[in-house]
Design an enzyme around this catalytic site. Structure first.
Site, PDB file in Angstrom:
ATOM      1  N   LYS A 175      51.296  48.334  55.434  1.00  0.00           N
ATOM      2  CA  LYS A 175      50.606  47.219  56.093  1.00  0.00           C
ATOM      3  C   LYS A 175      51.197  46.994  57.468  1.00  0.00           C
ATOM      4  CE  LYS A 175      54.143  44.094  55.733  1.00  0.00           C
ATOM      5  NZ  LYS A 175      54.891  43.561  56.902  1.00  0.00           N
ATOM      6  N   PRO A 220      57.376  54.250  55.994  1.00  0.00           N
ATOM      7  CA  PRO A 220      58.778  54.152  56.423  1.00  0.00           C
ATOM      8  C   PRO A 220      59.607  53.256  55.504  1.00  0.00           C
ATOM      9  CG  PRO A 220      57.315  53.911  58.295  1.00  0.00           C
ATOM     10  CD  PRO A 220      56.442  53.917  57.089  1.00  0.00           C
ATOM     11  N   VAL A 221      60.849  53.671  55.262  1.00  0.00           N
ATOM     12  CA  VAL A 221      61.767  52.907  54.411  1.00  0.00           C
ATOM     13  C   VAL A 221      62.449  51.846  55.267  1.00  0.00           C
ATOM     14  CG1 VAL A 221      63.804  53.052  52.949  1.00  0.00           C
ATOM     15  CG2 VAL A 221      62.119  54.898  52.922  1.00  0.00           C
ATOM     16  N   ALA A 222      62.498  50.603  54.761  1.00  0.00           N
ATOM     17  CA  ALA A 222      63.117  49.476  55.485  1.00  0.00           C
ATOM     18  C   ALA A 222      62.551  49.360  56.890  1.00  0.00           C
ATOM     19  CB  ALA A 222      64.641  49.628  55.535  1.00  0.00           C
ATOM     20  N   GLY A 223      61.229  49.538  56.996  1.00  0.00           N
ATOM     21  CA  GLY A 223      60.596  49.586  58.304  1.00  0.00           C
ATOM     22  C   GLY A 223      59.673  48.428  58.615  1.00  0.00           C
ATOM     23  N   MET A 232      56.996  47.610  56.932  1.00  0.00           N
ATOM     24  CA  MET A 232      55.616  47.974  56.615  1.00  0.00           C
ATOM     25  C   MET A 232      55.331  47.872  55.127  1.00  0.00           C
ATOM     26  SD  MET A 232      54.916  51.092  59.292  1.00  0.00           S
ATOM     27  CE  MET A 232      53.126  50.920  59.155  1.00  0.00           C
ATOM     28  N   ASP A 277      55.020  40.312  49.584  1.00  0.00           N
ATOM     29  CA  ASP A 277      54.059  41.255  50.146  1.00  0.00           C
ATOM     30  C   ASP A 277      53.342  42.085  49.084  1.00  0.00           C
ATOM     31  OD1 ASP A 277      54.667  40.487  52.721  1.00  0.00           O
ATOM     32  OD2 ASP A 277      55.981  42.189  53.145  1.00  0.00           O
TER      33      ASP A 277
END
Length: 304
Positions: free
Chosen positions: A16, A101-104, A106, A143
């Site tokens: 997202k 993406p990890v820890a991004g 999103m 989320d």
């Protein structure tokens, strides 16, 4: 709603971007009231659920080594919560094919939770209603409900109370992944620190932004993009300002930190522009990699 076979059930789930993230003051429970306009974008994780002797999580793909494989992973928590409600021992192997993406910023972890929930529901034949699935999603995290629903929605409360929104066209994005991650709780703590002593308005959705979404008006959306967490993210990671500037210089209509960061999002007019902006950003020293995507995208969906 299921896609089953000898290999189990696979569910595809989108990332997202927050085209508006209005943040209120900290509540007594530590959360913040939000007006969070979500758009699902065409970057997808896939979660496959197969029967197993015990609950376990595996992961492959970019930055898979950063994904927790214990029961703190929201995919594992989703299996546990659904199993507990239906008297099922969560003996399942959840394999995550990672592209978000990890820890991004999103919602990759949230997406995996929603996907695992839908996959386990199909694998076990629990027949959970949409309302029950959304209730479990809200228990998993703010989320997660949107990851299940996809499309476009306004999230209120702490983001978990969703109102679907109309979108009138396709929006084109470039995402620039930074070196290293950024903790969402740390960004909210920095937001609180920066806001100390100030009156914080009650968060509300921008009508101009909602109108632009409904009309498919890219330039109108670009003019209305806003993220109240961006100053906090830039305070913790000042180099992100250079990435935002590089994207604008390359021709993006608008640039903002995605959610709590550190991924940055660039709204562009079309696919050709996306390719040009992505190439320019890929050369920036503050950028690890880039991805292009469109929105809106469907929510968690079982695939064959």
């Amino acid at each position: 709603m299921s896609a089953t076979g000898s290999a189990g059930v696979t569910v595809r789930v989108p990332a997202k971007v927050n085209v508006q993230l209005a943040v209120g003051a900290a509540r007594a429970d530590g959360f913040h009231d939000l007006a969070n306009v979500f758009l699902a974008v065409s970057l997808y994780d896939r979660v496959t659920a197969t029967p197993a002797a015990e609950l376990r999580v595996t992961c492959a793909g970019p930055d898979a080594d950063q994904v927790p494989l214990d029961r703190t992973n929201l995919a594992a928590r989703a299996a546990e919560l659904l199993g507990a409600r239906h008297g099922i021992e969560p003996r399942v192997h959840l394999h995550i094919d990672k592209a978000i993406p990890v820890a991004g910023g999103m919602a990759g972890g949230s997406a995996d939770g929603a996907a695992a929930l839908l996959a386990c529901d199909a694998l076990w034949g629990t027949g959970a209603s949409r309302e029950e699935l959304l209730d479990i999603c809200a228990e998993l995290g703010s989320d997660v409900p949107f990851s299940l629903v996809g499309g476009a929605a306004l999230g209120t409360g702490r983001g978990e109370l969703l109102t679907p929104l109309e979108t009138g066209g396709t929006f084109h994005w470039v995402f620039a992944m930074a070196h290293g991650g950024l903790s969402t709780p740390a960004v909210f703590r920095e937001f609180d620190r920066l806001a100390e002593g100030r009156d914080i308005p009650v968060p509300a959705a921008s009508q101009d932004l909602l109108d632009a979404l409904a009309k498919g008006d890219t330039e109108g959306l670009a003019a209305a993009l806003v993220n109240d967490l961006q100053p906090a993210a830039l305070s913790l990671r000042p180099e992100l300002a250079d990435t935002l500037a590089a994207g604008r210089a390359a021709g993006a209509l608008a640039a903002l930190v995605s959610g709590s960061g550190p991924t940055t999002a660039f709204l562009v007019p079309d696919a050709d522009s996306a390719a040009r902006v992505a190439a320019a950003l890929a050369a920036a020293p503050t950028v690890r990699t880039t991805r292009t995507a469109t929105s809106p995208a469907p929510g968690a969906t079982a695939v064959a």
